[in-house]
Design an enzyme around this catalytic site. Sequence first.
Site, mmCIF file in Angstrom:
data_model
loop_
_atom_site.group_PDB
_atom_site.id
_atom_site.type_symbol
_atom_site.label_atom_id
_atom_site.label_comp_id
_atom_site.label_asym_id
_atom_site.label_seq_id
_atom_site.Cartn_x
_atom_site.Cartn_y
_atom_site.Cartn_z
ATOM 1 N N ARG A 42 0.794 -1.102 0.043
ATOM 2 C CA ARG A 42 0.035 -0.139 0.086
ATOM 3 C C ARG A 42 0.715 1.363 -0.100
ATOM 4 O O ARG A 42 0.453 2.388 -0.629
ATOM 5 C CB ARG A 42 -0.931 -0.002 1.142
ATOM 6 C CG ARG A 42 -2.253 -1.019 1.002
ATOM 7 C CD ARG A 42 -2.848 -1.256 2.228
ATOM 8 N NE ARG A 42 -4.091 -2.149 1.718
ATOM 9 C CZ ARG A 42 -4.956 -2.714 2.711
ATOM 10 N NH1 ARG A 42 -4.788 -2.444 4.095
ATOM 11 N NH2 ARG A 42 -5.853 -3.467 2.178
ATOM 12 N N TYR A 98 -6.399 -1.490 -6.699
ATOM 13 C CA TYR A 98 -5.608 -2.510 -6.130
ATOM 14 C C TYR A 98 -4.885 -2.236 -4.908
ATOM 15 O O TYR A 98 -4.893 -1.572 -4.561
ATOM 16 C CB TYR A 98 -4.687 -3.457 -7.146
ATOM 17 C CG TYR A 98 -3.477 -2.797 -7.803
ATOM 18 C CD1 TYR A 98 -3.060 -1.699 -7.172
ATOM 19 C CD2 TYR A 98 -2.888 -3.298 -8.906
ATOM 20 C CE1 TYR A 98 -1.841 -1.024 -7.784
ATOM 21 C CE2 TYR A 98 -1.786 -2.711 -9.202
ATOM 22 C CZ TYR A 98 -1.145 -1.640 -8.697
ATOM 23 O OH TYR A 98 -0.177 -1.250 -9.438
ATOM 24 N N GLU A 99 -4.722 -3.451 -4.042
ATOM 25 C CA GLU A 99 -4.313 -3.308 -2.640
ATOM 26 C C GLU A 99 -5.387 -2.685 -1.775
ATOM 27 O O GLU A 99 -4.832 -2.120 -0.851
ATOM 28 C CB GLU A 99 -2.914 -2.600 -2.666
ATOM 29 C CG GLU A 99 -1.828 -3.227 -3.453
ATOM 30 C CD GLU A 99 -1.674 -4.753 -3.296
ATOM 31 O OE1 GLU A 99 -1.697 -5.037 -1.921
ATOM 32 O OE2 GLU A 99 -1.098 -5.350 -4.372
ATOM 33 N N GLY A 100 -6.723 -2.991 -2.122
ATOM 34 C CA GLY A 100 -7.617 -2.547 -1.415
ATOM 35 C C GLY A 100 -7.996 -1.172 -1.907
ATOM 36 O O GLY A 100 -7.315 -0.167 -1.738
ATOM 37 N N GLN A 124 -9.708 1.667 2.124
ATOM 38 C CA GLN A 124 -8.964 2.548 2.698
ATOM 39 C C GLN A 124 -9.385 3.587 3.625
ATOM 40 O O GLN A 124 -9.046 3.653 4.676
ATOM 41 C CB GLN A 124 -7.926 3.265 1.625
ATOM 42 C CG GLN A 124 -7.122 2.465 0.831
ATOM 43 C CD GLN A 124 -6.241 1.017 1.550
ATOM 44 O OE1 GLN A 124 -5.769 1.384 2.383
ATOM 45 N NE2 GLN A 124 -6.463 -0.006 0.986
#
Length: 591
Positions: free
Chosen positions: A294, A434-436, A441
């Site tokens: 992130r 991506y990555e949440g 977030q």
Amino acid sequence: MPSYTAPAKDMSFVLHEMLKVQDADIPGFNELEPDFTSAVLEEAGKIATNVLQPLNEVGDKAGCTLENGVVRTPAGFKEAFDEFAAGGWNGLDCDPEYGGQGMPYTLATATGELFSGSNMAFTMYPGLTHGAYSAIHAHASDELKAKFLPNMVDLKWSGTMNLTEPHCGTDLGLMRTKAEPQGDGTFKVSGQKIFISAGDQDLTENVIHLVLAKIPGGPEGIKGVSLFIVPKFIVKDDGSLGERNGVSVGNIEEKMGIHGNATCVMNYDEAEGYLVGEEHKGMRAMFTMMNEARLGVGMQGLSQAEAAYQNAVIYAKDRLQGRDVTGTKNPDGPADPLIVHPDIRRMLMNQKSFVEGARAFVLWGAMMLDKGHLADDKEAMGIISLLTPVIKGFLTDVGYDMTVQAQQVYGGHGYIEEWGMSQFTRDARIAMIYEGANGVQALDLVGRKMAQDGGKHVMAFFEMIKNFIGENKDNEDMADFTNPLKEASKDLQAVMMYFMQEGMKNPNAALAGSTDALHMFGHVCLGLMWSMMAKSANEALAGDHSDPDFYKNKIATGRYYMARMLPATKAHQARIMSGADTVMALDADAF
């Protein structure tokens, strides 16, 4: 074709004049002398500019292909990857026990921006390998670390992370991939994963997949998820490669951007896997990789904005269009360059002030992470944990917007593929997802991070700002920075109070304002970064320096951010305090 120049001078300013890394009381930082970091950044810049950047458009146009189960990367990627690996760049901050160089993560973050800015799709191959290395290094047994890490550090093998399945993205508790214990310490992993970046390629001898799966009989939901190493080829006891494992590529996704990176559907058919850490504790291990990722994704938002900005500046200076309303600036030509016009300047200043503030934020965050890991500083770790969703969410949201503004400087040419500006926008778009996804977030920030440990970390953050303002309250040169920072900090604190008072009564009141809160945090953080940079620039101008224009321009750019960008906190505050009623007013069937 767009160009890219490594912003090494600005990085050196942040590292050595703002952060003063060489004087930091953090193990390993005493090695970060200006001459050393300059040499590292210079070499990284050469690879970025001369090797990776020329392949950026190549990768975008050619993409990756799947031929008889084998993924082929674009022409030139293999040779560039080998050169990248030979330079030891992936192991810059890795453990020397496994072949790394043991440098701080902060330095690796700086070089990472250069690589990502020059070719984001390419840099994801070593970037994901580094993330997988970190998870294995932190949670796997010594035996597994010895077996897999050395070849991942030197990029003989690559790594991936496998979370998402066709029916579940963020809600990983719904996953169906299973891992059957075999009684000999191994597991048979079966299932399908999608959206797997760098899932396969022809760059390395082996691919080490980190796969989330459920062991039958375990707890329901997310509490029953475990993490496994599943190699593409079985690794024998002597370290050599054996037979092909039961893992294959089902398809390569056709995407909006990052075409040079293979985003794969991965099929696992009783593939041999090895447990990382404890059973049913897979998310704890995977979050080591995800938190690093992130921060890296936030840096991607910055890097694409930087690359797009550089090219927008070149175009604005070269393109002749219209006359300056205050007087002709190019009397020998048919028109003045675009850059004379205030609205073009506005867009360029938006980009410049964001990019330089974001760079400081990312490097400051990396230093906080180093301070937490290397110096065992719990307060630093708490603050970076709080701000990780801000770095990821805010920098990718705004970074994407800045690539659009860079396109806008070009007018119609920004929309034409010949000029290459759309690639920055298309590549930056994935970083918001991506990555949440960034909405997740924001929920993480408001629903979990702000209240973590009784809210001590958010209070420490505000105390940090208060102390900085107090230390500089009598410095007239800093008034254009400390006053707006104080005002924006008050806006953010008022929102925190609103969340505490209203959130318990109506959780939707907090959740409906979560994205606005994330952006408020982001603006306040960049306001703090600009204030810190302004202080350093003023100190340089008052002392010995060789480039006064650099420091004067730094201060002028910072003043722009404080005057034109930071006041956005007022609008975000108004939206948040309007509550959830307008957001939730319609019934679902009214949409």
